[in-house]
Enzyme design. Structure first.
Site, PDB file in Angstrom:
ATOM      1  N   CYS A 115       0.820  -1.222   0.000  1.00 31.93           N
ATOM      2  CA  CYS A 115       0.000   0.000   0.000  1.00 31.93           C
ATOM      3  C   CYS A 115       0.853   1.270   0.000  1.00 31.93           C
ATOM      4  CB  CYS A 115      -0.938   0.015   1.197  1.00 31.93           C
ATOM      5  SG  CYS A 115      -2.112  -1.346   1.154  1.00 31.93           S
ATOM      6  N   HIS A 252      -3.088   7.405   2.127  1.00 32.81           N
ATOM      7  CA  HIS A 252      -3.535   6.097   1.625  1.00 32.81           C
ATOM      8  C   HIS A 252      -4.926   5.837   2.191  1.00 32.81           C
ATOM      9  CE1 HIS A 252      -3.982   1.967   0.768  1.00 32.81           C
ATOM     10  NE2 HIS A 252      -3.751   1.549   1.998  1.00 32.81           N
ATOM     11  N   ASN A 282     -10.083   0.073  -0.247  1.00 31.02           N
ATOM     12  CA  ASN A 282      -8.620   0.139  -0.195  1.00 31.02           C
ATOM     13  C   ASN A 282      -8.075  -0.443  -1.504  1.00 31.02           C
ATOM     14  OD1 ASN A 282      -5.899  -0.258   0.248  1.00 31.02           O
ATOM     15  ND2 ASN A 282      -6.148  -1.101   2.313  1.00 31.02           N
TER      16      ASN A 282
HETATM   17  O1  UT7 Z   1      -3.791  -0.901   3.523  1.00 32.36           O
HETATM   18  C1  UT7 Z   1      -2.935  -1.504   4.436  1.00 32.36           C
HETATM   19  C2  UT7 Z   1      -3.255  -1.081   5.765  1.00 32.36           C
HETATM   20  N1  UT7 Z   1      -4.427  -1.771   6.275  1.00 32.36           N
HETATM   21  C3  UT7 Z   1      -5.176  -1.155   7.158  1.00 32.36           C
HETATM   22  O2  UT7 Z   1      -4.934  -0.022   7.438  1.00 32.36           O
HETATM   23  C4  UT7 Z   1      -6.290  -1.917   7.851  1.00 32.36           C
HETATM   24  C5  UT7 Z   1      -6.260  -1.580   9.302  1.00 32.36           C
HETATM   25  N2  UT7 Z   1      -7.298  -2.187  10.089  1.00 32.36           N
HETATM   26  C6  UT7 Z   1      -8.612  -1.865   9.973  1.00 32.36           C
HETATM   27  O3  UT7 Z   1      -8.993  -1.086   9.135  1.00 32.36           O
HETATM   28  C7  UT7 Z   1      -9.572  -2.450  10.977  1.00 32.36           C
HETATM   29  O4  UT7 Z   1      -8.873  -3.128  11.992  1.00 32.36           O
HETATM   30  C8  UT7 Z   1     -10.621  -3.402  10.367  1.00 32.36           C
HETATM   31  C9  UT7 Z   1     -11.601  -2.601   9.533  1.00 32.36           C
HETATM   32  C10 UT7 Z   1      -9.931  -4.442   9.494  1.00 32.36           C
HETATM   33  C11 UT7 Z   1     -11.422  -4.118  11.455  1.00 32.36           C
HETATM   34  O5  UT7 Z   1     -12.013  -3.178  12.322  1.00 32.36           O
HETATM   35  P1  UT7 Z   1     -11.913  -3.383  13.914  1.00 32.36           P
HETATM   36  O6  UT7 Z   1     -12.659  -2.296  14.524  1.00 32.36           O
HETATM   37  O7  UT7 Z   1     -10.453  -3.496  14.247  1.00 32.36           O
HETATM   38  O8  UT7 Z   1     -12.698  -4.716  14.121  1.00 32.36           O
HETATM   39  P2  UT7 Z   1     -12.188  -6.120  14.726  1.00 32.36           P
HETATM   40  O9  UT7 Z   1     -11.238  -6.779  13.820  1.00 32.36           O
HETATM   41  O10 UT7 Z   1     -11.793  -5.935  16.158  1.00 32.36           O
HETATM   42  O11 UT7 Z   1     -13.547  -6.937  14.704  1.00 32.36           O
HETATM   43  C12 UT7 Z   1     -14.664  -6.578  15.555  1.00 32.36           C
HETATM   44  C13 UT7 Z   1     -15.774  -7.592  15.362  1.00 32.36           C
HETATM   45  C14 UT7 Z   1     -15.293  -9.041  15.503  1.00 32.36           C
HETATM   46  O12 UT7 Z   1     -16.313  -9.767  16.146  1.00 32.36           O
HETATM   47  P3  UT7 Z   1     -16.191 -10.124  17.705  1.00 32.36           P
HETATM   48  O13 UT7 Z   1     -14.924 -10.924  17.845  1.00 32.36           O
HETATM   49  O14 UT7 Z   1     -16.111  -8.800  18.416  1.00 32.36           O
HETATM   50  O15 UT7 Z   1     -17.449 -10.909  17.973  1.00 32.36           O
HETATM   51  C15 UT7 Z   1     -15.180  -9.524  14.090  1.00 32.36           C
HETATM   52  O16 UT7 Z   1     -15.357 -10.904  13.950  1.00 32.36           O
HETATM   53  O17 UT7 Z   1     -16.302  -7.490  14.042  1.00 32.36           O
HETATM   54  C16 UT7 Z   1     -16.318  -8.766  13.418  1.00 32.36           C
HETATM   55  N3  UT7 Z   1     -16.134  -8.595  11.981  1.00 32.36           N
HETATM   56  C17 UT7 Z   1     -17.140  -8.354  11.130  1.00 32.36           C
HETATM   57  N4  UT7 Z   1     -18.448  -8.229  11.308  1.00 32.36           N
HETATM   58  C18 UT7 Z   1     -19.199  -7.966  10.233  1.00 32.36           C
HETATM   59  C19 UT7 Z   1     -14.954  -8.608  11.284  1.00 32.36           C
HETATM   60  N5  UT7 Z   1     -15.200  -8.383   9.985  1.00 32.36           N
HETATM   61  C20 UT7 Z   1     -16.535  -8.225   9.867  1.00 32.36           C
HETATM   62  C21 UT7 Z   1     -17.374  -7.954   8.782  1.00 32.36           C
HETATM   63  N6  UT7 Z   1     -18.696  -7.814   9.009  1.00 32.36           N
HETATM   64  N7  UT7 Z   1     -16.926  -7.796   7.524  1.00 32.36           N
END
Ligand code: UT7
Length: 325
Positions: A115, A252, A282
């Protein structure tokens, strides 16, 4: 003291035909429009069909940038393509773009910093132009991340999209001050110890397969804001400029929350932040040129504006470049 600067002569971008909305994704995996918007800010993204390869997207963006610059392929002597999703392991996507635009001279190569690829490519092109070895560079960010996603993994497949953007940079003499047009400074970093936070689990030299993207999203998020702030501060320091003087912050586009938090940490007003993640998702190395093109075409970025680009990606890699348009 006079010095050579790499000034922006033109910009262009291209998106695949097919749009994929959050509602479409609800039919594929256990997710919801509300979750995706709340956690990422993404509403829709574009997905390339089989005929729309990375080089095809890159060629269309490069042609648009050349038209914007009022230049022809003959006027370019360097093509750098930032991509992690090349059409083939080799030859490079850059040489395919070179041929696609009808260019048979000069040099073309790919650059892979995930990225952060576009920031790395701008910094690299700038060094080529300032050395005097080349006169005009086409810097392309082109990706088809949809090809390396696990479409059963809701934690990653909702985040990415496909697209391409391109800049034409030209060597011109400046006064050597921050009032010059062009790339004023660039700062590149990497730290391979974070390899397992964001990677693709295949490749020609290991599994002999393409592999799919794996990410510990929360971990990447945790590092992102601090890393971004460091390299942006480096750019301000190197040029004696400040957040107040900045006209546009074009980060980005991975996640609206990361972008907003980074701007707040740096003291950059939110109205100076260009956001396209809602429309494109992204798109890895393509996200910054796509955002720059959107803000240029809708009249936000004007000649003479001070524009900061920055990114973080797999590796980790991260970097910034400060450009006076
Ligand atoms: O380009 C390279 C750089 N990449 C990035 O910058 C990405 C950086 N990270 C992020 O943008 C975020 O961490 C994410 C968008 C990927 C995830 O957001 P988050 O607030 O960190 O969520 P999380 O991973 O802690 O997940 C929270 C909950 C989980 O459920 P539980 O364990 O709390 O029951 C996940 O299983 O959300 C659940 N979850 C979803 N629910 C519905 C994860 N993906 C999804 C989904 N739809 N697509």
């Amino acid at each position: 003291m006079k010095r050579t600067r790499s000034i922006v002569r033109g910009i262009g971008s291209y998106l695949p035909k097919r749009k994929l909305t959050n509602q479409d994704l609800e039919k594929l995996v256990d997710t919801s429009h509300e979750w995706i918007v709340q956690r990422t800010g993404i509403e829709e993204r574009y997905i390339a069909d089989d005929s729309e390869t990375t080089s095809i997207l890159g060629i269309k963006a490069a042609e648009a940038a050349l038209a914007d610059a009022g230049l022809r392929a003959d006027d370019i002597d360097l093509v750098i393509c930032a991509t992690s999703t090349p059409d083939y392991t080799f030859p490079s996507t850059a040489t395919m773009i070179q041929t696609g635009i009808g260019m048979t001279h000069g040099a073309a190569f790919d650059l892979q910093a995930v990225c952060t690829g576009f920031v790395y490519a701008v910094a690299t092109a700038d060094k080529f132009l300032r050395s005097g070895s080349h006169k005009r560079a086409l810097v392309v960010g082109a990706e088809t991340f949809s090809r390396i996603l696990d479409w059963n993994d809701r934690t990653t497949c909702v985040l990415f999209g496909d697209g391409a953007g391109a800049l034409v940079l030209e060597a011109q003499e400046g006064e050597g001050t921050s009032a010059d047009r062009g790339v004023l400074t660039s700062h590149l970093r990497s730290d391979g110890r974070y390899r397992d936070k964001l990677y693709v689990d295949g490749g020609p030299g290991s599994t002999k397969t393409t592999g799919v993207l794996k990410m510990e999203g929360k971990e990447v998020f945790k590092f992102a804001v601090g890393m971004v702030a460091d390299v942006v501060q480096d750019a301000f320091k190197a040029t004696g400029t400040s957040a107040e003087e900045l006209d546009w912050f074009v980060p980005h586009q991975a996640n609206r929350r990361i972008i907003t938090a980074s701007a707040d940490k740096l003291g950059i007003a939110q109205e100076k932040v260009v956001i396209t993640v809602n429309k494109h998702g992204n798109t890895s190395a393509a996200s910054i040129p796509l955002a720059l093109d959107a803000a240029r075409k809708d009249g936000r970025i004007k000649d003479g504006d001070l524009v900061m680009i920055e990114a973080i990606g797999g590796g980790f890699t991260w970097g910034s470049a400060l450009i006076r348009w």
